[in-house]
Scaffold this active site. Structure first.
Site, PDB file in Angstrom:
ATOM      1  N   ILE A   5     -69.841  45.586  54.230  1.00  0.00           N
ATOM      2  CA  ILE A   5     -69.131  46.176  53.354  1.00  0.00           C
ATOM      3  C   ILE A   5     -68.718  45.307  52.000  1.00  0.00           C
ATOM      4  CG2 ILE A   5     -66.851  47.664  52.978  1.00  0.00           C
ATOM      5  CD1 ILE A   5     -66.649  47.444  55.860  1.00  0.00           C
ATOM      6  N   GLY A   6     -68.620  44.060  52.299  1.00  0.00           N
ATOM      7  CA  GLY A   6     -68.403  42.922  51.150  1.00  0.00           C
ATOM      8  C   GLY A   6     -69.459  42.964  50.284  1.00  0.00           C
ATOM      9  N   GLY A  33     -67.061  37.066  52.376  1.00  0.00           N
ATOM     10  CA  GLY A  33     -67.783  37.342  53.224  1.00  0.00           C
ATOM     11  C   GLY A  33     -68.850  38.676  52.525  1.00  0.00           C
ATOM     12  N   ASN A  45     -71.878  38.563  51.572  1.00  0.00           N
ATOM     13  CA  ASN A  45     -72.973  38.418  51.837  1.00  0.00           C
ATOM     14  C   ASN A  45     -73.742  39.424  52.936  1.00  0.00           C
ATOM     15  OD1 ASN A  45     -71.878  36.297  53.786  1.00  0.00           O
ATOM     16  ND2 ASN A  45     -73.776  36.792  54.929  1.00  0.00           N
ATOM     17  N   TYR A  78     -58.243  39.965  67.838  1.00  0.00           N
ATOM     18  CA  TYR A  78     -58.848  40.518  66.557  1.00  0.00           C
ATOM     19  C   TYR A  78     -57.609  41.340  66.157  1.00  0.00           C
ATOM     20  CZ  TYR A  78     -61.476  43.446  63.287  1.00  0.00           C
ATOM     21  OH  TYR A  78     -61.839  44.457  62.363  1.00  0.00           O
TER      22      TYR A  78
HETATM   23  N1  NAP Z   1     -67.602  47.756  60.795  1.00  0.00           N
HETATM   24  C1  NAP Z   1     -66.653  48.128  61.052  1.00  0.00           C
HETATM   25  O1  NAP Z   1     -66.567  49.157  61.757  1.00  0.00           O
HETATM   26  C2  NAP Z   1     -65.077  47.676  60.731  1.00  0.00           C
HETATM   27  C3  NAP Z   1     -64.120  48.288  61.241  1.00  0.00           C
HETATM   28  C4  NAP Z   1     -62.865  47.838  60.950  1.00  0.00           C
HETATM   29  C5  NAP Z   1     -62.588  46.813  60.160  1.00  0.00           C
HETATM   30  N2  NAP Z   1     -63.800  46.128  59.744  1.00  0.00           N
HETATM   31  C6  NAP Z   1     -63.398  45.074  58.616  1.00  0.00           C
HETATM   32  O2  NAP Z   1     -64.341  45.253  57.687  1.00  0.00           O
HETATM   33  C7  NAP Z   1     -64.545  43.778  56.957  1.00  0.00           C
HETATM   34  C8  NAP Z   1     -65.984  43.678  56.707  1.00  0.00           C
HETATM   35  O3  NAP Z   1     -66.899  43.900  58.015  1.00  0.00           O
HETATM   36  P1  NAP Z   1     -68.259  44.386  58.039  1.00  0.00           P
HETATM   37  O4  NAP Z   1     -68.524  45.755  58.739  1.00  0.00           O
HETATM   38  O5  NAP Z   1     -68.868  44.590  56.484  1.00  0.00           O
HETATM   39  O6  NAP Z   1     -69.036  43.033  58.964  1.00  0.00           O
HETATM   40  P2  NAP Z   1     -70.255  42.044  58.542  1.00  0.00           P
HETATM   41  O7  NAP Z   1     -71.344  42.976  57.754  1.00  0.00           O
HETATM   42  O8  NAP Z   1     -70.230  41.385  59.831  1.00  0.00           O
HETATM   43  O9  NAP Z   1     -69.473  41.298  57.401  1.00  0.00           O
HETATM   44  C9  NAP Z   1     -68.308  40.257  57.821  1.00  0.00           C
HETATM   45  C10 NAP Z   1     -68.603  39.082  56.861  1.00  0.00           C
HETATM   46  O10 NAP Z   1     -67.306  37.998  57.193  1.00  0.00           O
HETATM   47  C11 NAP Z   1     -68.160  36.853  56.948  1.00  0.00           C
HETATM   48  N3  NAP Z   1     -67.532  35.746  58.133  1.00  0.00           N
HETATM   49  C12 NAP Z   1     -67.428  35.943  59.084  1.00  0.00           C
HETATM   50  N4  NAP Z   1     -66.519  34.686  59.440  1.00  0.00           N
HETATM   51  C13 NAP Z   1     -66.574  33.822  58.337  1.00  0.00           C
HETATM   52  C14 NAP Z   1     -65.964  32.658  58.055  1.00  0.00           C
HETATM   53  N5  NAP Z   1     -65.458  31.911  58.980  1.00  0.00           N
HETATM   54  N6  NAP Z   1     -66.047  32.412  56.763  1.00  0.00           N
HETATM   55  C15 NAP Z   1     -66.533  33.111  55.755  1.00  0.00           C
HETATM   56  N7  NAP Z   1     -67.042  34.215  55.998  1.00  0.00           N
HETATM   57  C16 NAP Z   1     -67.084  34.659  57.369  1.00  0.00           C
HETATM   58  C17 NAP Z   1     -69.746  37.113  57.641  1.00  0.00           C
HETATM   59  O11 NAP Z   1     -70.483  35.941  57.260  1.00  0.00           O
HETATM   60  P3  NAP Z   1     -71.601  35.688  57.885  1.00  0.00           P
HETATM   61  O12 NAP Z   1     -72.953  36.518  57.308  1.00  0.00           O
HETATM   62  O13 NAP Z   1     -72.009  34.067  57.657  1.00  0.00           O
HETATM   63  O14 NAP Z   1     -71.479  36.051  59.343  1.00  0.00           O
HETATM   64  C18 NAP Z   1     -69.847  38.468  56.887  1.00  0.00           C
HETATM   65  O15 NAP Z   1     -70.312  38.151  55.555  1.00  0.00           O
HETATM   66  C19 NAP Z   1     -63.968  42.861  58.141  1.00  0.00           C
HETATM   67  O16 NAP Z   1     -62.744  42.347  57.769  1.00  0.00           O
HETATM   68  C20 NAP Z   1     -63.756  43.742  59.521  1.00  0.00           C
HETATM   69  O17 NAP Z   1     -62.919  43.255  60.175  1.00  0.00           O
HETATM   70  C21 NAP Z   1     -65.045  46.445  60.068  1.00  0.00           C
END
Ligand code: NAP
Length: 295
Positions: free
Chosen positions: A15-16, A10, A12, A166
């Site tokens: 945070i990733g 993830g 793209n 979740y």
């Molecule tokens: N943001 C917050 O407040 C928060 C809080 C607690 C935990 N987290 C955790 O932090 C991590 C990163 O989240 P983020 O905030 O950076 O959100 P984000 O920008 O939505 O990133 C999520 C990433 O996961 C990818 N993804 C989703 N389903 C997938 C699949 N089936 N196969 C491969 N990739 C997939 C998405 O790809 P696409 O672009 O293709 O959708 C995107 O690149 C996650 O584990 C999330 O649970 C975030």
């Protein structure tokens, strides 16, 4: 400094992607493991450095298989695996089943990291100091009674709630981490779990969110940090020399070890969750399975 090879799922967005940039900027080789090749290529272009884009849809066993085959062909060792990607589409009202019978959130957020990590274990063990980093949510603090339903993790016989699904998956990832750390003690591979705090989300990525949820996220963003700030903790866990002996830890932001929920530390429950996970996946773990000895 020896340059590392780091896989980030993830990578793209959010945070990733920010972590991929910070790690690549330090000269390391980063594999952006993303489900959408166009988004992956765009991110690769923006991040620059020594980055590779690999196609990986964590909601597809075939895709996980193809990705790990590609890694085995192209890379002799992996130094860091960051299981960052997650499905957190909280706008769902019904559970979504994958064609092979798995509930999508349980599979994507828990079973897929278990499978991916297992299939890459030989490459992590080939590293002089392999690191596995799983991701959970600080939001679990708001769900103190959350458990993993060992009889029904996929909501076959109980009402579905995307939030419960979740947080169940994120709790299971803490347990996966502790199980890995125990299994890998005596090797040079560590396993830790980062507890992500409120981080700003790019809402344009979620056009189907109902308006009330968009409003909620907008309010939440007032108390959220940037993906770049959160990524600093990812980069430290992945690269810092003084983090090399840390294993089995839950890490809060800014980088600091924190206490895991009591339930997630119960050795018997950890064993049950991991046995269930491998049974559901229909595979035997590639590392020896011994009776856990957690504190
Ligand atoms: N943001 C917050 O407040 C928060 C809080 C607690 C935990 N987290 C955790 O932090 C991590 C990163 O989240 P983020 O905030 O950076 O959100 P984000 O920008 O939505 O990133 C999520 C990433 O996961 C990818 N993804 C989703 N389903 C997938 C699949 N089936 N196969 C491969 N990739 C997939 C998405 O790809 P696409 O672009 O293709 O959708 C995107 O690149 C996650 O584990 C999330 O649970 C975030």
């Amino acid at each position: 400094m020896q340059h590392k090879t780091v896989i980030i799922t993830g990578a793209n967005s959010g945070i990733g992607k920010a972590a991929a940039k910070q790690i690549a900027d330090q000269g390391h080789q980063v594999i952006l493991a993303c489900r959408n090749p166009e988004r992956a290529e765009r991110a690769q272009h923006e991040i620059g450095g020594n980055t590779h884009a690999g196609q990986l849809d964590l909601a597809s066993r075939r895709s996980i298989h193809n990705f790990t085959e590609w890694i085995h062909r192209e890379f002799d060792r992996i130094d860091v695996l960051i299981n960052n990607a997650a499905d957190f589409d909280l706008s769902r009202t019904e559970r979504e089943m994958m064609p092979d019978g798995f509930e999508r959130i349980w599979f994507t957020n828990h079973l897929a990291p278990v499978l991916l990590t297992d299939r890459l274990m030989d490459r992590l063990i080939a590293s002089p100091q392999g690191r596995i980093i799983n991701i959970t949510s600080k939001g679990l603090l708001m769900h103190p009674f959350q458990t993993v339903d060992l009889k029904d993790p996929m909501f076959g016989n109980r009402p579905f709630s995307p939030a419960r699904a979740y947080y169940q998956s994120k709790l299971a990832q803490i347990m996966h981490t502790r199980w890995l750390a125990q299994q890998l003690s005596g090797t040079m591979v560590t396993a830790n779990c980062i507890s992500v705090t409120n981080v700003k989300l790019d809402l344009s990525r979620f056009p189907d969110l109902p308006q009330w949820m968009k409003n909620l996220y907008t309010v939440k963003s007032l108390v959220s940090i940037s993906p770049e700030k959160m990524a600093e903790t990812y980069a430290k866990a992945a690269l810092a020399a003084d983090a090399k002996d840390v294993s089995g830890a839950l890490i809060a932001h800014p980088y600091k070890e924190t206490a895991a929920p009591v339930y997630a530390k119960d050795p018997l429950v950890i064993e049950q969750v991991m046995q269930l996970s491998f049974k559901q996946l229909g595979i035997r773990p590639s590392i020896s399975y011994e009776q856990p000895e957690f504190d």
